[in-house]
Design a protein around this motif. Structure first.
Motif, short mmCIF file in Angstrom:
data_model
loop_
_atom_site.label_atom_id
_atom_site.label_comp_id
_atom_site.label_asym_id
_atom_site.label_seq_id
_atom_site.Cartn_x
_atom_site.Cartn_y
_atom_site.Cartn_z
N PRO A 234 0.70 -1.08 0.12
CA PRO A 234 -0.03 -0.03 0.13
C PRO A 234 1.11 1.14 0.13
O PRO A 234 1.80 1.25 0.71
N LYS A 235 0.92 2.52 -0.47
CA LYS A 235 1.22 3.68 -0.74
C LYS A 235 1.61 4.06 0.57
O LYS A 235 0.18 3.95 1.32
N GLN B 292 0.79 14.70 -0.05
CA GLN B 292 1.06 13.49 0.37
C GLN B 292 -0.05 12.87 0.00
O GLN B 292 -0.51 11.31 -0.99
N ALA B 293 -1.15 13.02 0.34
CA ALA B 293 -2.66 12.26 1.00
C ALA B 293 -3.29 12.49 -0.69
O ALA B 293 -3.76 11.78 -1.12
N GLY B 294 -2.58 13.65 -1.54
CA GLY B 294 -3.80 14.21 -2.33
C GLY B 294 -2.88 13.03 -3.74
O GLY B 294 -3.62 12.61 -4.67
N LYS B 295 -1.85 12.67 -3.40
CA LYS B 295 -1.04 11.82 -4.51
C LYS B 295 -1.41 10.66 -4.84
O LYS B 295 -1.36 9.43 -4.81
N ILE B 296 -1.98 9.68 -3.07
CA ILE B 296 -2.15 8.69 -2.87
C ILE B 296 -3.90 8.59 -3.56
O ILE B 296 -4.83 7.50 -4.06
N GLY B 297 -5.03 9.45 -2.87
CA GLY B 297 -5.80 9.92 -2.91
C GLY B 297 -6.78 8.86 -1.92
O GLY B 297 -5.81 8.39 -0.49
N GLN C 267 -1.88 5.17 5.43
CA GLN C 267 -1.78 3.89 4.05
C GLN C 267 -2.51 4.17 2.95
O GLN C 267 -4.08 4.70 3.64
N GLU C 268 -2.42 3.86 1.66
CA GLU C 268 -3.47 3.71 0.79
C GLU C 268 -4.31 2.41 1.47
O GLU C 268 -4.19 1.94 2.09
N TYR C 269 -6.41 3.03 0.84
CA TYR C 269 -6.67 2.13 1.80
C TYR C 269 -6.92 1.05 0.55
O TYR C 269 -7.76 1.21 -0.80
N LEU C 270 -7.06 0.19 0.71
CA LEU C 270 -7.18 -1.78 -0.11
C LEU C 270 -8.20 -1.41 -0.39
O LEU C 270 -8.83 -2.46 0.52
#
Length: 346
Positions: free
Chosen positions: A132-133, A146-151, A189-192
């Protein structure tokens, strides 16, 4: 064969209790000694000998563990709580030298990699695995960038945490920094997705680094605990777990938690220990506590695992004991025999 004395710690929790159940399912001649910090721990009253022990943060934890191993002539130590893993890994050689017991624990490096979610992320990235990013928060402005890059949505949780505590799902940017402020030493972390494709996979590794076998289950969780586990092959998940284990080099059981995303199996957590589904795995034909004793203690050659397909559904259960037994345990710090009854009424 003489009885093999095994010390199991954290018998108030589901991992320690799962180890006990798996040992009871084995064909080995065992005497099970249980340890926990609280006299209200159910496992203390369902083993052959129960002990109250200090918490790992207390200075007499290690001397007391050594004393119990020596007194009970334990030949093997199996750990339940995450909180004990690092301390015992750091002192494994001392415990084994002073007691003769085999401690089923991975190296300090492996334990630290599993305990710290940021180190888990770095390990997966460097090993060429899906991950996860993730990022570590800095300033409020940089956090949002940083959050904007991940979404969104994102997961915010402690880098080092146990029992699924302080885990938050953040769905919009206005929530992010306030949630970060609530958590000590957080990771974002990215929400998978999707939510219904979560798996747990254990790889058991011999002392020489050779992988004995792997068992994988699709699972549903309730407050961090598997309440439904569906045992099948799941080749994509199995292959990713084996690849991760080969890079990590654990000792004995190691569990990889994944979600099957559109980019493939993605590891988000590593638990280099026995797991909360240890007894289910044993019932399906992959008994890691028994395998650990046969391989590390008895130095037997293990036959290939014969894993059955099936479904585990978990439910609440009770035990009962006399008040005087609880008082005895609280006063003396130890108790002999299975003094609690477990009615078969469900």
């Amino acid at each position: 064969m003489d009885k093999i004395n095994v010390l199991v710690t954290g018998v108030g929790g589901n991992v320690g209790q799962g180890i006990i159940k798996a040992l009871r399912l084995s064909k080995l001649n065992l005497r099970i000694i249980g340890a926990d910090a609280s006299p209200y721990s159910p496992g203390l009253y369902r083993v052959d000998k129960g002990y109250i022990v200090p918490r790992t943060s207390e200075k007499n934890y290690l001397p007391e563990m050594i004393r119990i191993c020596q007194k009970e002539k334990a030949r093997c130590v199996m750990l339940g709580p995450d909180q004990e893993l690092l301390s015992m890994a750091q002192n494994k050689e001392i415990v084994e030298q002073e007691t003769g017991a085999k401690v089923i624990i991975s190296s300090v490096n492996v334990i630290e990699t599993g305990n710290d979610k940021w180190l888990t992320y770095l390990f997966c990235r460097e090993a060429g695995l899906n991950y996860p990013k993730s990022f570590i928060p800095t300033s409020p402005e940089e956090n949002l960038a940083q959050a904007g890059k991940i979404g969104f949505p994102l997961i915010v949780k402690p880098r080092v945490g146990f029992g699924s505590k302080d885990i938050f799902v953040v769905r919009k940017k206005e929530e992010l920094n306030p949630v970060i402020q609530r958590i000590y030493n957080p990771i974002i972390q990215e929400y998978l997705l999707p939510d219904d494709e979560e798996y747990t996979s254990e790889v058991f590794t011999f002392a020489d680094g050779i992988q004995y076998g792997t068992i994988t289950m699709k699972r549903k969780l309730l407050r961090g605990t598997s309440v439904v586990a569906i045992c099948d092959d799941y080749p994509e998940i199995r292959t990713e777990a084996q690849k991760a284990s080969l890079a990590l080099k654990p000792y004995g059981p190691c569990n990889f938690q994944m979600r099957l995303t559109k980019t493939g199996p993605t590891i988000f957590e590593i638990n280099p220990r026995f797991s909360g589904t240890t007894v289910a795995r044993a019932k399906f034909g992959f008994n890691s506590p028994e395998n650990a004793i046969r391989h590390f203690v008895l130095q037997e050659k293990l036959p290939p695992p014969n894993i059955e397909k099936g479904v585990m559904l978990r439910f609440w259960e009770e035990i009962y004991l006399e008040q005087k037994r609880l008082e005895q345990m609280a006063a003396a710090g130890e108790i002999e025999g299975k003094v609690a009854c477990k009615p078969d009424y469900f």
